[in-house]
Design a protein around this motif. Structure first.
Motif, short mmCIF file in Angstrom:
data_model
loop_
_atom_site.label_atom_id
_atom_site.label_comp_id
_atom_site.label_asym_id
_atom_site.label_seq_id
_atom_site.Cartn_x
_atom_site.Cartn_y
_atom_site.Cartn_z
N SER A 149 123.63 10.22 -41.15
CA SER A 149 122.93 9.06 -41.73
C SER A 149 123.89 7.89 -41.91
O SER A 149 123.51 6.73 -41.71
CB SER A 149 122.32 9.45 -43.07
OG SER A 149 121.36 10.48 -42.90
N THR A 207 125.68 11.51 -35.39
CA THR A 207 124.26 11.66 -35.71
C THR A 207 124.01 11.67 -37.21
O THR A 207 122.88 11.91 -37.65
CB THR A 207 123.71 12.96 -35.09
OG1 THR A 207 124.38 14.09 -35.67
CG2 THR A 207 123.89 12.98 -33.59
N LEU A 246 118.63 9.87 -34.37
CA LEU A 246 117.44 10.15 -35.17
C LEU A 246 116.67 11.35 -34.62
O LEU A 246 116.16 12.19 -35.37
CB LEU A 246 116.54 8.92 -35.23
CG LEU A 246 117.06 7.77 -36.10
CD1 LEU A 246 116.25 6.50 -35.87
CD2 LEU A 246 117.03 8.17 -37.57
N ILE A 247 116.59 11.44 -33.29
CA ILE A 247 115.93 12.58 -32.66
C ILE A 247 116.67 13.87 -32.98
O ILE A 247 116.07 14.90 -33.33
CB ILE A 247 115.84 12.38 -31.13
CG1 ILE A 247 114.87 11.24 -30.80
CG2 ILE A 247 115.41 13.67 -30.43
CD1 ILE A 247 114.87 10.82 -29.35
N GLU A 248 118.02 13.81 -32.90
CA GLU A 248 118.84 14.99 -33.19
C GLU A 248 118.70 15.38 -34.67
O GLU A 248 118.63 16.57 -34.99
CB GLU A 248 120.31 14.69 -32.86
CG GLU A 248 121.21 15.91 -32.87
CD GLU A 248 120.84 16.96 -31.85
OE1 GLU A 248 121.10 18.15 -32.10
OE2 GLU A 248 120.28 16.59 -30.79
N GLN A 249 118.66 14.41 -35.55
CA GLN A 249 118.47 14.69 -36.97
C GLN A 249 117.13 15.39 -37.21
O GLN A 249 117.05 16.36 -37.97
CB GLN A 249 118.52 13.40 -37.78
CG GLN A 249 119.91 12.98 -38.21
CD GLN A 249 119.87 11.89 -39.26
OE1 GLN A 249 118.83 11.33 -39.58
NE2 GLN A 249 121.03 11.56 -39.80
N GLU A 250 116.10 14.87 -36.56
CA GLU A 250 114.77 15.45 -36.74
C GLU A 250 114.73 16.89 -36.22
O GLU A 250 114.15 17.78 -36.84
CB GLU A 250 113.72 14.60 -36.02
CG GLU A 250 112.29 15.05 -36.29
CD GLU A 250 111.26 14.13 -35.65
OE1 GLU A 250 110.08 14.49 -35.67
OE2 GLU A 250 111.65 13.06 -35.14
N LYS A 251 115.39 17.12 -35.08
CA LYS A 251 115.45 18.48 -34.52
C LYS A 251 116.14 19.43 -35.48
O LYS A 251 115.69 20.55 -35.70
CB LYS A 251 116.19 18.46 -33.18
CG LYS A 251 115.37 17.96 -32.00
CD LYS A 251 116.19 17.92 -30.73
CE LYS A 251 116.62 19.29 -30.28
NZ LYS A 251 117.40 19.24 -29.03
N GLN A 299 116.45 19.09 -38.74
CA GLN A 299 115.64 19.27 -39.94
C GLN A 299 114.53 20.30 -39.70
O GLN A 299 114.15 21.04 -40.62
CB GLN A 299 115.03 17.94 -40.37
CG GLN A 299 116.04 16.97 -40.98
CD GLN A 299 115.50 15.58 -41.16
OE1 GLN A 299 114.33 15.29 -40.83
NE2 GLN A 299 116.31 14.66 -41.67
N GLN A 300 114.06 20.35 -38.46
CA GLN A 300 112.99 21.29 -38.12
C GLN A 300 113.53 22.63 -37.63
O GLN A 300 112.76 23.58 -37.42
CB GLN A 300 112.08 20.69 -37.05
CG GLN A 300 111.34 19.44 -37.50
CD GLN A 300 110.52 18.82 -36.39
OE1 GLN A 300 110.51 19.31 -35.26
NE2 GLN A 300 109.85 17.72 -36.68
#
Length: 226
Positions: A60, A58, A106-111, A113-114
């Protein structure tokens, strides 16, 4: 007299044989126990490696590599056109898998980050801060709510942790508080243990999971990757 000596000698021989059998049995059990421990350690390390590879998938860099492969596959598919339809289908399938992997990453990265804003803004985290100000430890309902909050942003954090080692409630609570980036002195207060006990728990957990000595910080660094 000679008969009595013979009887005593037979008894001593029997005891010697019995002792030898007991020693052999103990040796076999010790070897089996050691082998089981080695296999358990290998299993834990394999799980850790799988978790780390999942995290890398996951990253970059991994997403960029996938995008490069997707572009190369798309170019090959266009060159093939209608020729060799079987190969074209195989390439399209591989491209679709890479595309799906990137979307999941990308979904896991966004999770992630939040994650911290979600945790730090949660009611249970605010309540933990109040408990620290008041010098009180957490209750069972606080632990349950914190567990739910952490697992909602770090997928299956609890399951991953327990798959590595059968933890005591104290082991788990300390690891849970490390995950939300609390300092050792705060962890000690919220778990109603001394700072020294908390440090010992963390270094012990690292040794149990990795089979080698490590510092309390080593365990913290690992927990933050899960």
């Amino acid at each position: 007299m000679n008969q009595m000596m013979t009887i005593l000698t037979d008894r001593e021989l029997f005891l010697l044989i019995l002792g030898a059998l007991a020693y052999v049995a103990l040796f076999v059990l010790t070897v089996q126990h050691s082998r089981r421990k080695v296999l358990e350690l290998q299993d834990r390390l394999n799980k850790v490696r799988a978790m780390q590879e999942e995290q890398q998938a996951t990253s970059s860099q991994s997403i960029m590599r996938n995008e490069q492969q997707i572009a190369e596959l798309q170019s090959l598919i266009q060159k093939l056109g209608d020729e060799n339809s079987m190969l074209r289908l195989e390439l399209e399938e591989k491209k679709a898998r890479l595309d799906y992997d990137n979307k999941v990453a990308l979904i896991e990265q966004e999770k992630r980050q939040q994650a911290e804003p979600v945790i730090f803004g949660s009611e249970v985290y605010k309540r933990m801060k109040s408990l620290l100000d008041e010098g009180r430890s957490m209750k069972e309902e606080d632990w349950r709510e914190l567990e739910q909050t952490v697992n909602s942003v770090y997928s299956n954090f609890t399951g991953r942790l327990y798959s590595l080692y059968k933890m005591t409630p104290q082991d788990y609570h300390v690891s849970l508080l490390v995950k939300v980036r609390l300092q050792p002195r705060d962890i000690a207060l919220l778990t109603a243990h001394s700072k020294e006990s908390v440090a010992s728990t963390r270094s012990r957990l690292y040794q149990k999971v990795f089979g080698e000595k490590g510092s309390s910080k080593d365990w913290d660094d690992f927990i933050l990757t899960l």
